[in-house]
Motif scaffolding. Structure first.
Motif, PDB file in Angstrom:
ATOM      1  N   UNK A  31     -64.721  12.398  65.217  1.00 39.64           N
ATOM      2  CA  UNK A  31     -64.258  12.825  63.900  1.00 39.64           C
ATOM      3  C   UNK A  31     -65.460  13.180  63.035  1.00 39.64           C
ATOM      4  N   UNK A  32     -65.211  13.872  61.950  1.00 40.97           N
ATOM      5  CA  UNK A  32     -66.286  14.227  61.023  1.00 40.97           C
ATOM      6  C   UNK A  32     -66.952  12.959  60.500  1.00 40.97           C
ATOM      7  N   UNK A  33     -66.144  11.947  60.186  1.00 45.53           N
ATOM      8  CA  UNK A  33     -66.690  10.692  59.676  1.00 45.53           C
ATOM      9  C   UNK A  33     -67.624  10.045  60.690  1.00 45.53           C
ATOM     10  N   UNK A  34     -67.210  10.031  61.963  1.00 46.60           N
ATOM     11  CA  UNK A  34     -68.045   9.433  63.006  1.00 46.60           C
ATOM     12  C   UNK A  34     -69.321  10.257  63.205  1.00 46.60           C
ATOM     13  N   UNK A  35     -69.218  11.572  63.042  1.00 41.80           N
ATOM     14  CA  UNK A  35     -70.409  12.417  63.133  1.00 41.80           C
ATOM     15  C   UNK A  35     -71.369  12.101  61.979  1.00 41.80           C
ATOM     16  N   UNK A  36     -70.823  11.854  60.790  1.00 45.08           N
ATOM     17  CA  UNK A  36     -71.652  11.474  59.643  1.00 45.08           C
ATOM     18  C   UNK A  36     -72.361  10.147  59.908  1.00 45.08           C
ATOM     19  N   UNK A  37     -71.634   9.172  60.437  1.00 41.88           N
ATOM     20  CA  UNK A  37     -72.234   7.871  60.746  1.00 41.88           C
ATOM     21  C   UNK A  37     -73.357   8.055  61.755  1.00 41.88           C
ATOM     22  N   UNK A  38     -73.111   8.864  62.779  1.00 45.17           N
ATOM     23  CA  UNK A  38     -74.124   9.138  63.796  1.00 45.17           C
ATOM     24  C   UNK A  38     -75.355   9.793  63.169  1.00 45.17           C
ATOM     25  N   UNK A  39     -75.149  10.743  62.273  1.00 45.35           N
ATOM     26  CA  UNK A  39     -76.267  11.429  61.611  1.00 45.35           C
ATOM     27  C   UNK A  39     -77.059  10.457  60.740  1.00 45.35           C
ATOM     28  N   UNK A  40     -76.362   9.586  60.008  1.00 44.16           N
ATOM     29  CA  UNK A  40     -77.045   8.599  59.155  1.00 44.16           C
ATOM     30  C   UNK A  40     -77.929   7.704  60.006  1.00 44.16           C
ATOM     31  N   UNK A  41     -77.396   7.235  61.128  1.00 46.51           N
ATOM     32  CA  UNK A  41     -78.173   6.369  62.026  1.00 46.51           C
ATOM     33  C   UNK A  41     -79.394   7.115  62.561  1.00 46.51           C
ATOM     34  N   UNK A  42     -79.211   8.373  62.973  1.00 42.65           N
ATOM     35  CA  UNK A  42     -80.338   9.171  63.493  1.00 42.65           C
ATOM     36  C   UNK A  42     -81.411   9.390  62.436  1.00 42.65           C
ATOM     37  N   UNK A  43     -81.008   9.729  61.216  1.00 43.33           N
ATOM     38  CA  UNK A  43     -81.974   9.956  60.138  1.00 43.33           C
ATOM     39  C   UNK A  43     -82.692   8.657  59.801  1.00 43.33           C
ATOM     40  N   UNK A  44     -81.943   7.554  59.753  1.00 40.99           N
ATOM     41  CA  UNK A  44     -82.552   6.261  59.445  1.00 40.99           C
ATOM     42  C   UNK A  44     -83.590   5.886  60.507  1.00 40.99           C
ATOM     43  N   UNK A  45     -83.260   6.090  61.773  1.00 39.95           N
ATOM     44  CA  UNK A  45     -84.197   5.781  62.855  1.00 39.95           C
ATOM     45  C   UNK A  45     -85.467   6.607  62.697  1.00 39.95           C
ATOM     46  N   UNK A  46     -85.297   7.894  62.425  1.00 35.64           N
ATOM     47  CA  UNK A  46     -86.450   8.782  62.254  1.00 35.64           C
ATOM     48  C   UNK A  46     -87.301   8.336  61.062  1.00 35.64           C
ATOM     49  N   UNK A  47     -86.668   7.960  59.959  1.00 36.06           N
ATOM     50  CA  UNK A  47     -87.396   7.512  58.770  1.00 36.06           C
ATOM     51  C   UNK A  47     -88.113   6.188  59.025  1.00 36.06           C
ATOM     52  N   UNK A  48     -87.473   5.287  59.742  1.00 34.22           N
ATOM     53  CA  UNK A  48     -88.085   3.995  60.061  1.00 34.22           C
ATOM     54  C   UNK A  48     -89.348   4.199  60.888  1.00 34.22           C
ATOM     55  N   UNK A  49     -89.295   5.171  61.801  1.00 36.33           N
ATOM     56  CA  UNK A  49     -90.459   5.458  62.639  1.00 36.33           C
ATOM     57  C   UNK A  49     -91.627   5.999  61.813  1.00 36.33           C
ATOM     58  N   UNK A  50     -91.355   6.622  60.670  1.00 35.48           N
ATOM     59  CA  UNK A  50     -92.420   7.104  59.786  1.00 35.48           C
ATOM     60  C   UNK A  50     -93.189   5.942  59.154  1.00 35.48           C
ATOM     61  N   UNK A  51     -92.562   4.793  59.088  1.00 31.77           N
ATOM     62  CA  UNK A  51     -93.133   3.648  58.396  1.00 31.77           C
ATOM     63  C   UNK A  51     -94.537   3.266  58.818  1.00 31.77           C
ATOM     64  N   UNK A  52     -94.846   3.364  60.090  1.00 31.32           N
ATOM     65  CA  UNK A  52     -96.169   2.997  60.559  1.00 31.32           C
ATOM     66  C   UNK A  52     -97.257   3.951  60.113  1.00 31.32           C
TER      67      UNK A  52
END
Length: 187
Positions: A31-52
């Motif tokens: 669903x669109x909602x599940x795609x949004x959740x997936x995108x949020x998780x992907x963006x968060x992972x990418x941002x967390x990796x920037x932390x170092x």
């Protein structure tokens, strides 16, 4: 046709961009909602990796990264749920949360660049406000998801509550730091 779709999916699977995540989620009949959740998780992972790699505002960046880790921990169980057809009536909230996570990613990306001494003085307050605004947006949207009774399972609701508690604590810590700084005449 299906071979082309399969080939596109395999090409995008090797890419970790948020748009690739959304496309894969939609292509896999989510669903669109599940795609949004997936995108949020992907963006968060990418941002967390920037932390170092953050060179500026490391304390504020670390606090923001902890917020993103809380968001990721809250939404990952929902994203990886075996049944992809969870009925989420929070599409707008998910979009707003995604926007806040995207802003966090962009702000953290700016913190990885070497500081410019002239601009550093001018942008310090601007960045401080941006960190605070993003963390407040994340808290507000997690709070809204937390209030959506009956939408998520009990385990998923507990994960959202846990993430919300972490973000609230981090926002309280940021407010106390700001009050102390202003009390010393630093802001």
């Amino acid at each position: 046709f299906w071979q082309t779709v399969a080939r596109l999916q395999s090409l995008l699977a090797s890419e970790s961009s948020p748009s690739a995540c959304v496309f894969l989620a939609l292509a896999s009949n989510r669903t669109v909602e599940m795609a949004e959740i997936n995108a949020i998780v992907c963006i968060a992972i990418d941002a967390i990796e920037l932390g170092g790699n953050c060179r500026q505002n490391t304390h504020k960046s670390n606090r923001l990264i902890k917020c993103l880790q809380a968001v990721k921990a809250s939404l990952e169980p929902i994203d990886s749920a075996e049944h992809d057809r969870i009925q989420v009536s929070q599409e707008n909230t998910l979009r707003l949360l995604k926007y806040a996570v995207e802003r966090a990613h962009a702000l953290l990306e700016k913190q990885t660049k070497p500081p410019n001494p002239v601009l550093e003085c001018l942008l310090c307050t601007c960045f401080e406000d941006q960190f605070n605004q993003i963390q407040i947006q994340i808290q507000a949207n997690l709070q809204t998801l937390n209030l959506s009774d009956g939408v998520f399972s009990e385990v998923q609701m507990q994960k959202i509550k846990d993430g919300l508690n972490v973000v609230k604590w981090l926002n309280r810590e940021a407010s106390i730091d700001n009050i102390r700084r202003r009390g010393r005449g630093g802001g």
